[in-house]
Design a protein around this motif. Structure first.
Motif, PDB file in Angstrom:
ATOM      1  N   THR A   3      53.679  51.844  25.278  1.00 46.49           N
ATOM      2  CA  THR A   3      54.954  51.805  24.568  1.00 46.49           C
ATOM      3  C   THR A   3      55.338  53.158  24.029  1.00 46.49           C
ATOM      4  O   THR A   3      56.534  53.483  23.931  1.00 46.49           O
ATOM      5  CB  THR A   3      54.865  50.821  23.394  1.00 46.49           C
ATOM      6  N   SER A  63      51.335  50.386  14.878  1.00 49.98           N
ATOM      7  CA  SER A  63      51.308  49.093  15.556  1.00 49.98           C
ATOM      8  C   SER A  63      49.889  48.746  15.994  1.00 49.98           C
ATOM      9  O   SER A  63      49.444  47.602  15.872  1.00 49.98           O
ATOM     10  CB  SER A  63      52.239  49.126  16.768  1.00 49.98           C
ATOM     11  N   GLY A  77      61.976  36.686  14.475  1.00 46.08           N
ATOM     12  CA  GLY A  77      61.484  37.759  15.314  1.00 46.08           C
ATOM     13  C   GLY A  77      62.301  37.943  16.584  1.00 46.08           C
ATOM     14  O   GLY A  77      63.433  37.448  16.719  1.00 46.08           O
ATOM     15  N   THR A  78      61.705  38.624  17.567  1.00 46.31           N
ATOM     16  CA  THR A  78      62.365  38.944  18.830  1.00 46.31           C
ATOM     17  C   THR A  78      61.754  38.120  19.947  1.00 46.31           C
ATOM     18  O   THR A  78      60.538  38.161  20.167  1.00 46.31           O
ATOM     19  CB  THR A  78      62.206  40.441  19.155  1.00 46.31           C
ATOM     20  N   GLN A  79      62.587  37.397  20.644  1.00 41.63           N
ATOM     21  CA  GLN A  79      62.099  36.594  21.758  1.00 41.63           C
ATOM     22  C   GLN A  79      61.645  37.511  22.891  1.00 41.63           C
ATOM     23  O   GLN A  79      62.333  38.482  23.237  1.00 41.63           O
ATOM     24  CB  GLN A  79      63.212  35.665  22.275  1.00 41.63           C
ATOM     25  N   VAL A  80      60.462  37.223  23.482  1.00 42.83           N
ATOM     26  CA  VAL A  80      59.933  38.015  24.599  1.00 42.83           C
ATOM     27  C   VAL A  80      59.502  37.069  25.709  1.00 42.83           C
ATOM     28  O   VAL A  80      59.193  35.888  25.469  1.00 42.83           O
ATOM     29  CB  VAL A  80      58.743  38.891  24.149  1.00 42.83           C
ATOM     30  N   ASP A  99      51.784  38.945  19.587  1.00 41.87           N
ATOM     31  CA  ASP A  99      52.963  38.103  19.790  1.00 41.87           C
ATOM     32  C   ASP A  99      52.640  36.659  19.365  1.00 41.87           C
ATOM     33  O   ASP A  99      51.528  36.168  19.593  1.00 41.87           O
ATOM     34  CB  ASP A  99      53.399  38.124  21.251  1.00 41.87           C
ATOM     35  N   VAL A 152      57.557  35.074  20.463  1.00 42.02           N
ATOM     36  CA  VAL A 152      58.382  35.973  19.628  1.00 42.02           C
ATOM     37  C   VAL A 152      57.499  37.102  19.144  1.00 42.02           C
ATOM     38  O   VAL A 152      56.286  36.941  18.967  1.00 42.02           O
ATOM     39  CB  VAL A 152      59.007  35.209  18.433  1.00 42.02           C
ATOM     40  N   ARG A 153      58.129  38.278  18.908  1.00 41.93           N
ATOM     41  CA  ARG A 153      57.378  39.463  18.512  1.00 41.93           C
ATOM     42  C   ARG A 153      57.835  39.915  17.135  1.00 41.93           C
ATOM     43  O   ARG A 153      59.034  40.015  16.854  1.00 41.93           O
ATOM     44  CB  ARG A 153      57.591  40.571  19.536  1.00 41.93           C
ATOM     45  N   PHE A 154      56.790  40.217  16.266  1.00 40.41           N
ATOM     46  CA  PHE A 154      57.079  40.682  14.917  1.00 40.41           C
ATOM     47  C   PHE A 154      56.531  42.096  14.670  1.00 40.41           C
ATOM     48  O   PHE A 154      56.843  42.711  13.646  1.00 40.41           O
ATOM     49  CB  PHE A 154      56.477  39.732  13.885  1.00 40.41           C
TER      50      PHE A 154
END
Length: 275
Positions: free
Chosen positions: A149, A157, A214-217, A226, A272-274
């Motif tokens: 990343t 992270s 969070g963000t859907q992945v 995740d 989902v990602r936090f």
């Protein structure tokens, strides 16, 4: 004729002044008898020798009988003494056998306990070794993800991922209890919420809320940390945390508690990602 011719004689009867003494005793196996102080009347003394009765003589036969009786009594006494000694020996042997058996049982129980303790220590050591290996693998996976990343936030992270995974691994084996949030028991969303709290992230309490935050992945782009969910986003009925290498950790159910499973064990619906 004399005037006294018809007068009977007034002479007193003769009496014997002889006496006999009777003594009794057993000497050298011979019984002897003696009569003492016995006065024999004149009538008996006047009898002919042939009519006089002699006292029976008790010698060898009677002595032998008495000797045998004494021997019998002595033998009975010896038999009783021997039996008493045998009974005493038997009682002592029985007590010794009981004591030996109790000691053997005590030693067997002590050895059994020692063996159980040894096995328990070996099992704990083996679990610790596996946990250490899993931690190393998770750390390597996190490092690989961070390198892929890039960016200045990758180091932070990676540290968060390692802390998150380490906390989850420390909860393995604990109980699943509906509504529980730790530290000795959790339900699925309670475990996820507690894990992210360790890295400074506050998540909603329920699985439905967590699946919508969070963000859907995509499931083909998962990263360590995740949150996986089962059911629809916003209506999920179960959640867990991806820990890398195709595995997740979650509080599954009351029968299994907190476990680590392969994604193939129960494929999730989404993630989902936090971090």
């Amino acid at each position: 004729m004399s005037p006294n011719a018809a007068i009977p004689s007034h002479r007193k009867p003769r009496s014997s002044a002889s006496t006999r003494a009777l003594r009794a005793g057993v000497t050298g196996g011979i019984l002897t008898l003696a009569v003492a102080g016995t006065t024999v009347s004149a009538t008996a003394a006047d009898k002919p020798v042939a009519e006089t009765q002699e006292m029976p003589t008790f010698t060898a036969a009677l002595a032998n009988t008495l000797t045998k009786s004494a021997d019998t009594v002595q033998q009975v006494a010896l038999d009783y003494e021997l039996q008493a000694a045998q009974d005493s020996s038997a009682a002592q042997a029985s007590k010794a056998a009981v004591k030996a058996k109790a000691e053997a049982q005590r030693k067997a129980e002590a050895e059994k306990k020692a063996e159980a303790d040894r096995k328990a220590k070996e099992a704990a050591k083996e679990r610790a070794s596996r946990s250490s290996e899993r931690t190393s693998l998770r750390s390597a996976s996190s490092d690989a993800v961070s390198s892929a990343t890039g960016g200045s936030s990758s180091s932070a992270s990676t540290g968060s991922n390692s802390s998150l995974v380490g906390f989850l691994q420390a909860q393995l084996g604990k109980a699943y209890v509906m509504g529980a949030t730790g530290p000795s028991a959790y339900d699925c969303s309670g475990l996820v919420q507690a894990a992210f709290k360790q890295v400074g992230i506050s998540l909603p309490r329920t699985s439905q809320e967590q699946s919508a935050a969070g963000t859907q992945v995509g499931l083909d782009n998962l990263q360590v940390g995740d949150v996986l969910y089962w059911g629809g986003a916003g209506s999920a009925y179960h959640v867990g945390v991806y820990v890398g290498n195709g595995h997740f950790i979650g509080a599954q159910n009351p029968s299994t508690g907190i476990v680590e499973r392969s994604l193939s064990y129960s494929p999730p619906t989404g993630a989902v990602r936090f971090l």
